[in-house]
Design a protein around this motif. Structure first.
Motif, PDB file in Angstrom:
ATOM      1  N   UNK A 271      -5.772  -5.799   3.153  1.00  0.00           N
ATOM      2  CA  UNK A 271      -5.913  -7.601   3.966  1.00  0.00           C
ATOM      3  C   UNK A 271      -6.079  -8.595   3.499  1.00  0.00           C
ATOM      4  N   UNK A 272      -7.496  -7.956   3.742  1.00  0.00           N
ATOM      5  CA  UNK A 272      -8.394  -9.460   3.112  1.00  0.00           C
ATOM      6  C   UNK A 272      -8.730 -10.050   1.853  1.00  0.00           C
ATOM      7  N   UNK A 273      -7.911  -8.931   1.285  1.00  0.00           N
ATOM      8  CA  UNK A 273      -7.891  -9.738  -0.800  1.00  0.00           C
ATOM      9  C   UNK A 273      -6.951 -10.441  -0.437  1.00  0.00           C
ATOM     10  N   UNK A 274      -6.425  -9.804   0.424  1.00  0.00           N
ATOM     11  CA  UNK A 274      -5.126 -11.655   0.204  1.00  0.00           C
ATOM     12  C   UNK A 274      -4.492 -12.463   0.935  1.00  0.00           C
ATOM     13  N   UNK A 275      -5.975 -12.496   1.604  1.00  0.00           N
ATOM     14  CA  UNK A 275      -5.611 -13.488   2.963  1.00  0.00           C
ATOM     15  C   UNK A 275      -6.246 -15.341   2.161  1.00  0.00           C
ATOM     16  N   UNK A 276      -5.592 -15.478   1.182  1.00  0.00           N
ATOM     17  CA  UNK A 276      -5.898 -16.486   0.993  1.00  0.00           C
ATOM     18  C   UNK A 276      -4.826 -16.814  -0.034  1.00  0.00           C
ATOM     19  N   UNK A 277      -4.299 -16.356  -0.031  1.00  0.00           N
ATOM     20  CA  UNK A 277      -2.687 -16.508  -0.773  1.00  0.00           C
ATOM     21  C   UNK A 277      -2.121 -15.943  -1.985  1.00  0.00           C
ATOM     22  N   UNK A 278      -3.036 -15.063  -2.640  1.00  0.00           N
ATOM     23  CA  UNK A 278      -3.638 -13.801  -3.783  1.00  0.00           C
ATOM     24  C   UNK A 278      -3.226 -12.722  -3.244  1.00  0.00           C
ATOM     25  N   UNK A 279      -1.786 -11.969  -4.030  1.00  0.00           N
ATOM     26  CA  UNK A 279      -2.186 -10.981  -3.531  1.00  0.00           C
ATOM     27  C   UNK A 279      -2.635  -9.884  -4.323  1.00  0.00           C
ATOM     28  N   UNK A 280      -2.543  -8.568  -3.481  1.00  0.00           N
ATOM     29  CA  UNK A 280      -2.971  -7.126  -3.129  1.00  0.00           C
ATOM     30  C   UNK A 280      -2.497  -5.638  -3.437  1.00  0.00           C
ATOM     31  N   UNK A 281      -2.733  -5.080  -4.077  1.00  0.00           N
ATOM     32  CA  UNK A 281      -1.812  -3.658  -4.022  1.00  0.00           C
ATOM     33  C   UNK A 281      -2.601  -3.163  -4.437  1.00  0.00           C
ATOM     34  N   UNK A 282      -2.196  -1.529  -3.857  1.00  0.00           N
ATOM     35  CA  UNK A 282      -2.825  -0.700  -3.947  1.00  0.00           C
ATOM     36  C   UNK A 282      -2.002   0.938  -4.100  1.00  0.00           C
ATOM     37  N   UNK A 283      -1.278   1.334  -4.698  1.00  0.00           N
ATOM     38  CA  UNK A 283      -0.266   2.285  -4.754  1.00  0.00           C
ATOM     39  C   UNK A 283      -1.053   3.577  -5.260  1.00  0.00           C
ATOM     40  N   UNK A 284      -2.623   3.832  -5.332  1.00  0.00           N
ATOM     41  CA  UNK A 284      -2.959   5.273  -6.159  1.00  0.00           C
ATOM     42  C   UNK A 284      -2.961   6.658  -5.633  1.00  0.00           C
ATOM     43  N   UNK A 285      -1.652   7.765  -6.447  1.00  0.00           N
ATOM     44  CA  UNK A 285      -1.520   8.362  -5.062  1.00  0.00           C
ATOM     45  C   UNK A 285      -3.086   9.516  -5.158  1.00  0.00           C
ATOM     46  N   UNK A 286      -3.010  10.871  -4.160  1.00  0.00           N
ATOM     47  CA  UNK A 286      -4.297  11.202  -4.206  1.00  0.00           C
ATOM     48  C   UNK A 286      -3.627  12.886  -3.971  1.00  0.00           C
ATOM     49  N   UNK A 287      -4.707  13.620  -4.438  1.00  0.00           N
ATOM     50  CA  UNK A 287      -4.714  15.027  -4.385  1.00  0.00           C
ATOM     51  C   UNK A 287      -4.861  15.544  -3.470  1.00  0.00           C
ATOM     52  N   UNK A 288      -5.963  14.966  -2.558  1.00  0.00           N
ATOM     53  CA  UNK A 288      -6.536  15.401  -1.587  1.00  0.00           C
ATOM     54  C   UNK A 288      -5.968  14.644  -0.139  1.00  0.00           C
ATOM     55  N   UNK A 289      -5.915  13.118   0.189  1.00  0.00           N
ATOM     56  CA  UNK A 289      -5.798  12.917   1.072  1.00  0.00           C
ATOM     57  C   UNK A 289      -4.640  13.252   1.993  1.00  0.00           C
TER      58      UNK A 289
ATOM     59  N   UNK B 133       0.614  -1.294  -0.102  1.00  0.00           N
ATOM     60  CA  UNK B 133       0.267   0.150   0.219  1.00  0.00           C
ATOM     61  C   UNK B 133       0.472   1.281   0.273  1.00  0.00           C
ATOM     62  N   UNK B 134       0.560   1.924  -1.092  1.00  0.00           N
ATOM     63  CA  UNK B 134       1.328   3.240  -1.030  1.00  0.00           C
ATOM     64  C   UNK B 134       0.888   4.613  -0.095  1.00  0.00           C
ATOM     65  N   UNK B 135       0.924   5.072   0.226  1.00  0.00           N
ATOM     66  CA  UNK B 135       1.418   6.723   0.971  1.00  0.00           C
ATOM     67  C   UNK B 135      -0.470   7.007   2.098  1.00  0.00           C
ATOM     68  N   UNK B 136      -1.138   6.951   0.305  1.00  0.00           N
ATOM     69  CA  UNK B 136      -1.882   7.746  -0.179  1.00  0.00           C
ATOM     70  C   UNK B 136      -3.139   6.911   0.254  1.00  0.00           C
ATOM     71  N   UNK B 137      -2.947   5.071   0.723  1.00  0.00           N
ATOM     72  CA  UNK B 137      -3.639   3.623   0.304  1.00  0.00           C
ATOM     73  C   UNK B 137      -4.003   3.337   1.480  1.00  0.00           C
ATOM     74  N   UNK B 138      -4.200   4.281   2.671  1.00  0.00           N
ATOM     75  CA  UNK B 138      -3.682   3.781   3.598  1.00  0.00           C
ATOM     76  C   UNK B 138      -5.528   3.240   4.144  1.00  0.00           C
ATOM     77  N   UNK B 139      -6.029   3.888   3.741  1.00  0.00           N
ATOM     78  CA  UNK B 139      -7.825   3.937   4.468  1.00  0.00           C
ATOM     79  C   UNK B 139      -8.360   2.246   3.914  1.00  0.00           C
ATOM     80  N   UNK B 140      -7.245   1.856   2.784  1.00  0.00           N
ATOM     81  CA  UNK B 140      -8.131   0.567   2.021  1.00  0.00           C
ATOM     82  C   UNK B 140      -7.034  -0.670   2.677  1.00  0.00           C
ATOM     83  N   UNK B 141      -6.314  -0.076   3.485  1.00  0.00           N
ATOM     84  CA  UNK B 141      -5.756  -1.372   3.989  1.00  0.00           C
ATOM     85  C   UNK B 141      -6.683  -2.977   4.328  1.00  0.00           C
ATOM     86  N   UNK B 142      -7.454  -2.514   6.140  1.00  0.00           N
ATOM     87  CA  UNK B 142      -8.653  -3.529   5.595  1.00  0.00           C
ATOM     88  C   UNK B 142      -8.730  -4.072   4.582  1.00  0.00           C
TER      89      UNK B 142
END
Ligand code: SAH
Ligand code: SF4
Length: 426
Positions: free
Chosen positions: A100-118, A88-97
């Protein structure tokens, strides 16, 4: 900065997880990362290798990588670091839950979107590793300066300020929990700006608002870019007793040629003019800095200019680095990293030795002076001694007596080393 971010992350996850000090017990490990120099990244790679063994022992363990390295390297990290479940990139922490859930069964997940507002402005950080006395409060994120050597604008995105209302709300909460000191954080706090209903809050105005919340609260800030350290801010620091008399003013180099190539926007004379203004307005102010040695094309003469500006300013403290080329930056695209590593090391040792002398001289000047110190803890060397900081941000050690952490005490400096003032109680 990362410390403050980790507190935000702990807050986002507090409903689902509890914190542990025992890594063997953890079912979730989050590694917050910095990309500023290659060395910082190499440390993280080593750490991730160590986590592989833990993961073999605990099949429920999920490992996530947060922060600037996630932003810089993105999915590529899954190839080189198989221990990772999500990033997770610095602007993606709200999507951590969700990650974590998406990657709980052995698949990987990521969010590295940058935001102008966060700015995570509504999130009250969990102070999980604090001393209960001083806390960091993030007032803005990102950076627009694009210094040619620096990866921050790419990994943390554009500059954006947090509303004064939520900053003051967080500080009120800290006061209620007996905190006595806040450090307002941003990459370039001088360009803090909040506009609402035709009104503008500048950094100097914000500092005034924070200082006026309580005379018992000490206020610090980091970092000031010399190009826009305003007279208004210097005068605001002078005016309020509880705004600490210390300014971190990264110079990077004393050579005009290097400063131009670094895109720092000020020159040596302009920097020294700001120092003069600080000295005139706040005579007891400490000045600290950041220095980079061995930047692209740095000649021995350019290096001498750095040593001479250090002497001229007489820094109280400095963070000193060898230039580390970062992919994607302007310097990496347009300039040659042509100073051999041994030569960078030699120059670094020279600036470190000089700073050692300057710090010692600065501390010696304090012998005989009395300072108000905010007590932060027990001295590492002796249970009979406490340590704290004075307004100038110098560490002071003194005999314990009946004093406690979180109190203010007046002490008189009797001796010093380059790193510490040694005092007695008045
Ligand atoms: N925003 C702050 C500093 C952020 S990074 C400022 O501009 O003052 C902290 C320090 O890391 C910088 O001041 C600089 O001295 C150093 N730094 C940044 N990029 C670097 C690089 N590529 N190599 C070596 N040091 C670097
Ligand atoms: Fe990097 Fe320059 Fe921004 Fe500081 S001001 S974070 S050194 S780009």
């Amino acid at each position: 900065m990362n410390f403050a971010d980790s507190e935000v992350v702990a807050s986002i996850l507090k409903g689902e997880y509890t914190l542990t000090n025992d890594i063997n017990e953890a079912n979730l490990i989050l590694v917050n990362t910095c990309s500023i120099r290659d060395k910082a990244e190499q440390r993280i790679h080593k750490r991730l290798k160590e986590l592989e063994a833990l993961k073999k022992r605990n099949r429920h363990l999920q490992v996530g990588l947060l922060g600037c390295m996630a932003e810089r390297m993105k999915e590529e990290l899954f190839q080189t670091e198989p221990v990772l479940d999500f990033i997770a990139g610095p602007d993606a922490y709200r999507s951590l839950p969700q990650l974590i859930s998406d990657s709980s069964h052995g698949t990987t997940s990521f969010n590295v979107l940058l935001s102008k507002e966060e700015t995570y402005e509504d999130i009250m950080p969990v102070r999980y590793d604090a001393n209960g006395v001083s806390a960091f409060v993030s007032i803005m994120r990102g950076c627009n300066n694009f210094c040619s050597y620096c990866v921050v604008p790419y990994t943390r995105g554009r500059e954006r300020s947090r509303s004064p209302k939520t900053i003051l709300g967080e500080i009120e909460d800290l006061l209620k929990s007996n905190y006595k000191e806040v450090t307002l954080l941003g990459q370039n706090v001088n360009s803090y700006l909040w506009k609402e209903g035709g009104e503008e809050v500048t950094f100097a105005k914000l500092m005034t608002m924070v200082a006026e919340t309580s005379p018992e609260l000490r206020v610090r800030f980091a970092t000031s870019h010399p190009k826009d350290l305003s007279d208004e801010l210097i005068e605001t620091i002078a005016k309020h007793d509880n705004i600490c008399k210390t300014i971190h003013l990264p110079v990077q180099s004393g050579s005009d040629e290097m400063l131009r190539k670094m895109h720092r926007v000020y020159d040596r004379a302009g920097y020294l003019e700001r120092v003069k203004k600080i000295r005139e307005t706040i005579p007891d102010c400490s000045i600290t800095t950041d220095i980079i040695v061995g930047f692209c094309g740095e000649t021995l003469e350019n290096h001498q200019d750095t040593l001479s500006i250090m002497r001229e300013v007489g820094y109280d403290y400095a963070y000193m680095f060898k230039y580390s080329e970062r992919e994607g930056t302007l310097a990496s695209k347009q300039m040659k990293d042509d100073i051999p590593d041994e030569e960078k090391t030699r120059r670094l040792e020279e600036v470190i030795a000089l700073q050692g002398e300057l710090s010692l001289e600065s501390n010696k000047r304090d012998i005989g002076k009395t300072f108000k110190v905010l007590i932060e803890g027990t001295s590492k060397r002796s249970d009979d001694h406490l340590f704290g900081r004075n307004s100038q941000n110098k560490v002071v050690i003194f005999p314990k007596g009946n004093h406690k952490v979180g109190e203010y005490v007046d002490v008189e400096v009797k001796e010093c080393t380059a790193a510490t003032l040694i005092a007695i109680r008045n």
